[in-house]
Scaffold this motif. Structure first.
Motif, PDB file in Angstrom:
ATOM      1  N   ASP A  22       0.834  -1.199   0.000  1.00 18.78           N
ATOM      2  CA  ASP A  22       0.000   0.000   0.000  1.00 18.78           C
ATOM      3  C   ASP A  22       0.867   1.246   0.000  1.00 18.78           C
ATOM      4  O   ASP A  22       2.005   1.234   0.479  1.00 18.78           O
ATOM      5  CB  ASP A  22      -0.885   0.059   1.245  1.00 18.78           C
ATOM      6  CG  ASP A  22      -1.983  -0.993   1.274  1.00 18.78           C
ATOM      7  OD1 ASP A  22      -2.119  -1.740   0.282  1.00 18.78           O
ATOM      8  OD2 ASP A  22      -2.690  -1.066   2.296  1.00 18.78           O
ATOM      9  N   ASP A  35      -3.255   0.708  -3.540  1.00 17.46           N
ATOM     10  CA  ASP A  35      -2.976  -0.648  -3.045  1.00 17.46           C
ATOM     11  C   ASP A  35      -2.441  -1.487  -4.197  1.00 17.46           C
ATOM     12  O   ASP A  35      -3.167  -1.786  -5.151  1.00 17.46           O
ATOM     13  CB  ASP A  35      -4.274  -1.245  -2.486  1.00 17.46           C
ATOM     14  CG  ASP A  35      -4.123  -2.680  -2.001  1.00 17.46           C
ATOM     15  OD1 ASP A  35      -3.001  -3.223  -2.062  1.00 17.46           O
ATOM     16  OD2 ASP A  35      -5.133  -3.259  -1.571  1.00 17.46           O
ATOM     17  N   SER A 117     -10.131  -0.307  -3.503  1.00 19.76           N
ATOM     18  CA  SER A 117      -9.942   0.633  -2.401  1.00 19.76           C
ATOM     19  C   SER A 117     -11.161   1.549  -2.385  1.00 19.76           C
ATOM     20  O   SER A 117     -11.725   1.857  -3.437  1.00 19.76           O
ATOM     21  CB  SER A 117      -8.659   1.445  -2.583  1.00 19.76           C
ATOM     22  OG  SER A 117      -7.527   0.597  -2.459  1.00 19.76           O
ATOM     23  N   SER A 191      -7.785   0.894   2.087  1.00 16.11           N
ATOM     24  CA  SER A 191      -7.477  -0.262   1.247  1.00 16.11           C
ATOM     25  C   SER A 191      -8.314  -1.445   1.720  1.00 16.11           C
ATOM     26  O   SER A 191      -8.906  -1.425   2.811  1.00 16.11           O
ATOM     27  CB  SER A 191      -5.983  -0.592   1.315  1.00 16.11           C
ATOM     28  OG  SER A 191      -5.592  -0.954   2.635  1.00 16.11           O
TER      29      SER A 191
END
Length: 266
Positions: A22, A35, A117, A191
């Motif tokens: 991430d 992510d 995300s 995320s």
């Protein structure tokens, strides 16, 4: 007075991953989470590349983006950097990243996303998911093949249908919507390491408590107690008034923070 963000942010590789794929960035006018897509080459490189390239362009305006078209241009340039890195190093072929971001201009908030995300808005105690996942499971729910209740437990829940991977079509598929900025709203960017493992009601309760940083820290701790088996990154952003232009002090997290290119003195 113009409306921007007061943010808190946190990112962790978690207890079950060797590294953090991430990346995050937060400033008074912009915030985003990226992510790196699991199963692809160098997810941490993909998320950091997009985060750092986009941040380098936001530096010129103190984090502000004047229009939807300009936002699309900036993200398209960051996406193109992925293709450039693959040409330089073919071993990176296949890398990609999701993206979810908030971009305030003082009056509106542009929400940009691709992949799974997410962006949520907490208003008057009610949390609403503003983005819709680009994922196979979301398509199955839309078609009626599975129920919303089945989605969090589906074995293919991590399969995404759109990401940033360097192809111009990836940037073209980016979703961008505009929401009126409203003082007192609280936004969450996360995320899927959080949203895949923690129930919506639990996220909402933690999101509504404390300062943005306290809420961000609480969400990471909750993800740990739920044994999230993925990296977890969150940004909590309160919509606030800025009577004077705030200092530009961008914060990075995750793999972007580990990259020397994220260091800057503005």
């Amino acid at each position: 007075m113009p409306l921007g963000f007061a943010t808190g942010q946190a990112s962790t590789r978690g207890d079950y991953r060797d590294g953090n794929e991430d990346s995050l960035y937060a400033s008074a006018w912009s915030a985003f989470v990226a992510d790196g897509v699991g199963g692809h080459a160098a997810g941490e490189v993909a998320s950091a590349t997009v985060a750092i390239r986009l941040a380098s362009m936001l530096d010129a305006t103190g984090g502000r983006v004047p229009s939807k078209d300009r936002l699309r241009e900036l993200i398209a340039v960051a996406n193109a950097d992925l293709a450039l890195r693959v040409r330089v190093d073919p071993a990176l072929a296949g890398m990609a990243t999701t993206f979810a971001g908030l971009f305030a201009d003082g009056v509106r908030i542009q929400v940009a996303h691709t992949g799974d995300s997410r962006a949520y808005r907490l208003r008057s105690g009610r949390m609403e998911q503003v983005t819709r996942d680009d994922s196979l499971v979301a398509e199955l729910v839309d078609s009626g093949a599975i129920s919303e209740a089945d989605a969090p437990h589906h074995p293919l829940r991590s399969v995404v249908t759109h990401v940033l991977g360097g192809d111009p079509e990836d940037a073209a598929a980016l979703h961008v919507t505009a929401e009126p900025a409203r003082r007192g709203d609280r936004w969450l960017l996360a995320s899927d390491g959080l949203t895949d493992y923690v129930a919506r009601e639990t996220i909402a309760a933690a999101l509504g408590s404390g300062t943005p940083q306290e809420a961000a820290d609480a969400l990471l701790e909750i993800a740990r107690t739920h044994e999230a088996r993925d990296n977890v990154s969150v940004i909590v952003a309160d919509v606030v008034e800025y009577p004077e232009s705030p200092a530009y002090a961008p914060v990075f997290g995750g793999s972007a923070a580990d990259d020397p290119a994220s260091s800057r003195s503005v």
